[in-house]
Scaffold this active site. Structure first.
Site, PDB file in Angstrom:
ATOM      1  N   ALA C 244      -5.157 -26.863 -31.763  1.00 40.54           N
ATOM      2  CA  ALA C 244      -4.235 -25.841 -31.265  1.00 40.54           C
ATOM      3  C   ALA C 244      -3.594 -25.059 -32.407  1.00 40.54           C
ATOM      4  CB  ALA C 244      -3.176 -26.501 -30.399  1.00 40.54           C
ATOM      5  N   HIS C 245      -2.776 -24.097 -32.045  1.00 45.22           N
ATOM      6  CA  HIS C 245      -2.180 -23.207 -33.048  1.00 45.22           C
ATOM      7  C   HIS C 245      -1.259 -23.969 -34.007  1.00 45.22           C
ATOM      8  CE1 HIS C 245       0.919 -21.838 -29.723  1.00 45.22           C
ATOM      9  NE2 HIS C 245       0.833 -23.130 -29.783  1.00 45.22           N
TER      10      HIS C 245
END
Lengths: 334, 334, 334
Positions: C244-245
């Protein structure tokens, strides 16, 4: 339906436009009853026709044509083919190709063997030396690397990738974005420092898919390291499944979505693998094993049967207490 | 930001070049404080401007412009749009297309209805009879099968697949490799031998995505068997999620990455589904349920609230002992 | 193999055609023994040549050439490169491109910087301002958005997506359908009703991949929200992984398939992450941590070592009883 399987129940004639569930069906629909528990729904269905087992024929409402079959679910399954519009769609996507089934933008390698009625969609690329049997349909934007063999009647959806030298049996179905024959995850450590890195182990095996294998969207089946990754006949695999290098899956096994199977594991015939289950590497699961969803399979299974693991959902407040007690389970007894 | 939402704090003027976190921001950055726990970071930030709630305005350093807003996090969210470069990029990717928004290599089916300002990227293929509303942007290498409807302002990233007859609402966003409308995993057993195989049940339903639905990269939403798979308005879905046939998701629900939802399950409105959770098929989750990450949801939930399962990480030596004790839990009490 | 690493064992000469496992190898194969447990297989192998450590040289059968190396596994890894056919295949896919390595159907943006010997396959699209270093091979149907930088010798497989402004180091390998730089999953709630919806937070960071990073098929690495998502040098990642980010992964770490790592989590150097593990967001895992498969990592780990969680598979009947007892663990003690 097999011949002899069908008996019309009443002296009615209906025009059927679609298949519908027992509750939703109207006079222009055909429906089916697969589970005797739904007998009450059968009695109130508005369907114009119903696929029923002989035992329930009497329970059909008088306005419905009862079609008696051995297995209404299997009969429904077969019936769906009549209502599937895709075949018609495919013929009209490229209406100008009346004298060719190969889209002019498809890029074909050298020395291909293409059977009769092979279709290849727009912007697909086929590598050298591939053998594509009769009736194979390759949709648009597919990538097939050199030396691939595809058996007759197979269907390859858009955005599929098939790595070099892989072999697909007859009537294989690959859904969109399936990736067959990427490199297995094989690396040897070069040293103990973080800049020592990893020595890639080139993956020299292939993926072999048997006849009638179905592979879901985004499912990955990696090529073997030295030997092949082998998927037996009639294996059906759902979406987002990971099958690592050198895995072997026996004939007729079904694998639900989000399952991960680590390298060199062997799964037997006629197994049923629930969704999001995980399998450690180098283990063997015998024939006729059912694994329920989200099970963590860490060791070989030698007896047919149903196997499970995992903790059931509970309110978060209970779980927080359970969480502490789980840890206690790991502490030595005093 | 909504009108009336913003008040400038001090009599300063700043040239802002980007958004940055409280710790990283310099005099040419704007930042925000979403959590009162970070009050000390606010006092030492180097930011040229800060989005703050009224309650924290006094804590801003004197060198920062305090912009008072009701919700700094929501204001930050809106502000990001001003710094998003993609729009500019898209205009320059195909600089020669000044008189057309459709790339010349895009393959368009017959009988399309294309709205104003529809863009279609290179090597994309659109099937017959699709309806594409105003302002839809379809990037390169996309595959859209016949009879698809896409609502206005929707964004379709590269390598997306949309199956025939699916319907997308307005302002839907599909990230790269999303696959909408592949066949659900429906097969009827043909017999008990491993070579009897499976009878494919053609999947005759559609996928219906509501307005403002966002679908992550590599997420699969399968078409329904007879009825449709339905995703409500404002549902946001992360990457690598599996949504099986006939699932229904209520409006406003958020689903994190790697979740799997089995067939015919219904999830309510405004639910929050943690990453890598799994849902059995044919269950119902009511509105306003939060599921924490990696939870195994095996049964229906009828009360709003937070639900969990799963065992916490522990040192391997403890876990090995716990492993034995877990098994004991399953043994009959002597 | 490193110079000085190899000593021929006997005065034999063999023509070697492939690498094979100890059990399968015949006189025209070379094999290796990586694990002393297989000593008995060594004594009976039919291989024409064997990579062995000095300690086992005496155990080689007399018909095999013993090649003594420090690490037979590492030597095998290096040897695989000699038997990898892909390089040859790539040269013949486009036989007409003798004067160009860029397929004529590739769409190139403006202001590209292309190094020597850059290959770009059919139907790929490269956005404006990209910098592609010497020897990079981009296969067919790839999508690279503007402003991407790719270091020398990198390999990009078919159907890969790379979002704008992302940076790849040298010798990066992206397998088919990898998606790098899609938007992170960032949304701010707009209100409490289900039609209030979500305010998208545009993701303004990039993905930075270090040198020698390998990314599996269908793996997603999202761009950061404000800062970047950063993958260190020599990180190897298997298929279907979600990163994920704003995640950071330290150099040399290996991540097996189906792992999910939530936003802003940091994983140290030289970690080994087992398949289908999940990591909560905003936690830190220190260097030299091993996580076994399917572990639920809900909190930071500060000590190197091996960590686990999860319940082992058991027969379903036992599990059903255990299921009840698990719940009891959450109940307050009376």
């Amino acid at each position: 339906m097999d011949q002899g399987d069908v008996q019309t129940g009443q002296n009615l004639q209906k025009q059927i436009s679609k298949i519908a569930a027992l509750d939703d069906a109207t006079d222009s629909d055909i429906t089916f009853i697969a589970n005797p528990l739904f007998e009450s729904k059968l009695q109130t269905t508005g369907a114009g026709a119903v696929l029923v087992p002989a035992s329930l024929q009497e329970k059909c409402p008088s306005h419905s044509v009862a079609i008696v079959v051995k297995s209404p679910y299997a009969a429904y399954a077969k019936l769906t083919a009549l209502f599937e519009p895709t075949q018609a769609y495919h013929q009209t996507v490229n209406p100008n190709l009346s004298d060719s089934l190969i889209h002019p933008t498809a890029i074909l390698g050298n020395n291909l063997q293409l059977g009769d009625n092979v279709r290849i969609g727009a912007y697909s690329q086929i590598g050298d030396n591939c053998v594509i049997a009769d009736g194979v349909k390759i949709d648009a934007q597919v990538n097939i690397q050199p030396n691939v063999v595809i058996g007759e009647g197979s269907l390859i959806a858009p955005h599929v990738y098939i790595g070099h030298d892989c072999v697909l049996g007859k009537h294989v179905s690959l859904h969109s974005h399936a990736s067959i024959g990427n490199d297995g995850f094989g690396f040897a450590p070069r040293g103990s420092t973080d800049e020592a890195g990893w020595q890639k182990i080139h993956q020299l095996g292939r993926v072999i898919l048997g006849d009638y294998v179905s592979v879901g969207s985004h499912t990955c089946i990696d090529r073997g390291a030295l030997n092949d990754t082998v998927i037996g006949n009639h294996v059906i695999i759902d979406n987002l499944v990971q099958i690592a290098h050198n895995v072997k899956i026996g004939a007729g096994t079904a694998i639900a979505a989000c399952v991960g199977i680590a390298g060199s594991t062997e799964i037997g015939k006629r197994c049923m693998i629930g969704g999001a289950s995980g399998f450690a590497g180098h283990i063997k699961i015998c024939d006729d094993v059912t694994i329920t969803g989200m099970t963590m399979v860490t060791k070989s299974i030698h007896q047919p049967g149903v196997y499970s693991s995992g903790m059931p959902v509970m309110p978060n407040s209970l779980w927080k207490r359970a969480y502490i007690n789980f840890k206690q389970l790991g502490k030595p007894k005093s």
